[in-house]
Design an enzyme around this catalytic site. Structure first.
Site, short mmCIF file in Angstrom:
data_model
loop_
_atom_site.label_atom_id
_atom_site.label_comp_id
_atom_site.label_asym_id
_atom_site.label_seq_id
_atom_site.Cartn_x
_atom_site.Cartn_y
_atom_site.Cartn_z
N MET A 182 4.54 20.71 -85.04
CA MET A 182 4.06 21.15 -83.74
C MET A 182 3.35 20.02 -83.00
SD MET A 182 2.11 24.75 -82.99
CE MET A 182 0.55 24.24 -83.73
N ASP A 211 -2.62 10.68 -87.10
CA ASP A 211 -2.16 11.42 -88.27
C ASP A 211 -2.49 10.58 -89.49
OD1 ASP A 211 -0.32 12.98 -90.15
OD2 ASP A 211 0.24 13.89 -88.24
N ASP A 239 -8.20 9.66 -90.38
CA ASP A 239 -8.74 10.75 -91.16
C ASP A 239 -9.64 11.54 -90.22
OD1 ASP A 239 -10.19 12.49 -92.75
OD2 ASP A 239 -10.97 10.95 -94.10
N VAL A 240 -9.21 12.73 -89.81
CA VAL A 240 -9.95 13.48 -88.79
C VAL A 240 -11.29 13.98 -89.27
CG1 VAL A 240 -7.93 14.19 -87.46
CG2 VAL A 240 -8.70 15.61 -89.38
N ASN A 258 -5.28 19.29 -83.00
CA ASN A 258 -4.14 19.96 -83.60
C ASN A 258 -4.09 19.85 -85.12
OD1 ASN A 258 -1.17 21.03 -83.41
ND2 ASN A 258 -0.99 19.10 -84.52
N TYR A 313 -8.38 29.45 -94.76
CA TYR A 313 -7.64 29.23 -93.52
C TYR A 313 -8.18 30.14 -92.42
CZ TYR A 313 -3.72 28.64 -90.31
OH TYR A 313 -2.95 28.36 -89.20
N LYS A 365 -10.19 29.05 -88.96
CA LYS A 365 -9.57 29.31 -87.67
C LYS A 365 -10.45 30.21 -86.80
CE LYS A 365 -6.04 26.66 -88.12
NZ LYS A 365 -5.94 25.42 -87.29
N THR A 406 9.25 25.87 -88.19
CA THR A 406 9.12 24.50 -88.70
C THR A 406 9.95 24.41 -89.97
OG1 THR A 406 7.23 25.04 -90.11
CG2 THR A 406 6.74 24.37 -87.84
#
Length: 244
Positions: free
Chosen positions: A18, A37, A60-61, A87, A150, A154, A185
């Protein structure tokens, strides 16, 4: 074409799936895009495909120093940032009583803490730009229950979206969350999951799962000036699942 002309965007998790769909659409609509990424091979391949209006940065976010590097590289390449798409994320289907603390902290760091770090890092650049739009990718599991870890994260993305929108509105920065349902996906269209997804799709009101591009179109709307009066809100793209 041109809905993001003269805008600079940062998109995390943009090397595949995505995220890559968001990157392609933004470039097609005139934006200059820095995407990040941990998948260096995929990121470099997409950057080579899309040309001069994109930059790939391995990131590395969950690391604040990496965020500072991304902001600096974006400004040096293209100027102050107008758009941030948070994202990047992971999913993990482990029952609560089997999930380790390490697993739980990993999903919290990647799905939740990264959003805080990204928002905090980008605000000074958006102030230079004079305005901004931050789009946080949540999930329908930010609205209804699902897997432990998860779902928790979220919901948290939805919460920080509202809190940040209240604090940043006076700076001309809008913050919204996007809540996709099941997306087409490779992970869900190949292997053992195919038949399960086909059966599940029969119970979705529109009777199919979404294409990545359909989510990207929602993200594009929020990134553009067309959504100039929208902030602190959830934008659901789930084929009607949460209406059931």
């Amino acid at each position: 074409m041109g809905r993001l002309e003269n805008k600079v965007a940062v998109i995390t998790g943009g090397a595949q799936g995505m995220g890559a769909s968001h990157v392609r659409l933004f470039v097609n609509e005139g934006a200059k895009v820095v995407f990040t990424d941990i998948n260096e091979e995929g990121g470099n391949a997409l950057a080579n495909e899309l040309g001069a209006n994109v930059r790939f940065v391995k990131q590395d976010v969950t690391n604040a120093d990496d965020w500072a590097k991304v902001i600096t590289e974006a400004e040096e390449a293209f100027g102050p940032i107008n758009i941030l798409v948070n994202n990047a994320g992971i999913s993990m289907s482990v029952p609560l009583m089997e999930m380790t603390e390490q697993q739980y902290r990993k999903i919290v760091d990647i799905n939740q803490v990264s959003v805080f770090l990204g928002i905090k890092a980008v605000v000074p650049s958006m102030q230079k730009a004079g305005s901004g739009s931050i789009i946080n990718i949540s999930s329908i599991n930010g609205l209804v229950g699902g897997a432990i870890g998860y779902t928790d994260t979220k919901f948290a993305v939805r919460g920080i979206t509202k809190a940040a929108a209240l604090q940043l509105g006076g700076l001309g920065i809008r913050v919204n969350s996007v809540h996709p349902g099941v997306i087409e996906t490779p992970m869900v269209t190949q292997g053992d999951a195919v038949e399960q997804i086909k059966e599940f799709a029969k119970h979705i009101p529109v009777q199919r799962i979404a294409k990545s591009e359909e989510v990207s179109n929602m993200v594009l709307f929020l990134a553009s000036d067309e959504s100039s009066y929208s902030t602190g809100s959830e934008f659901v793209i789930d084929g009607g699942i949460t209406a059931m």
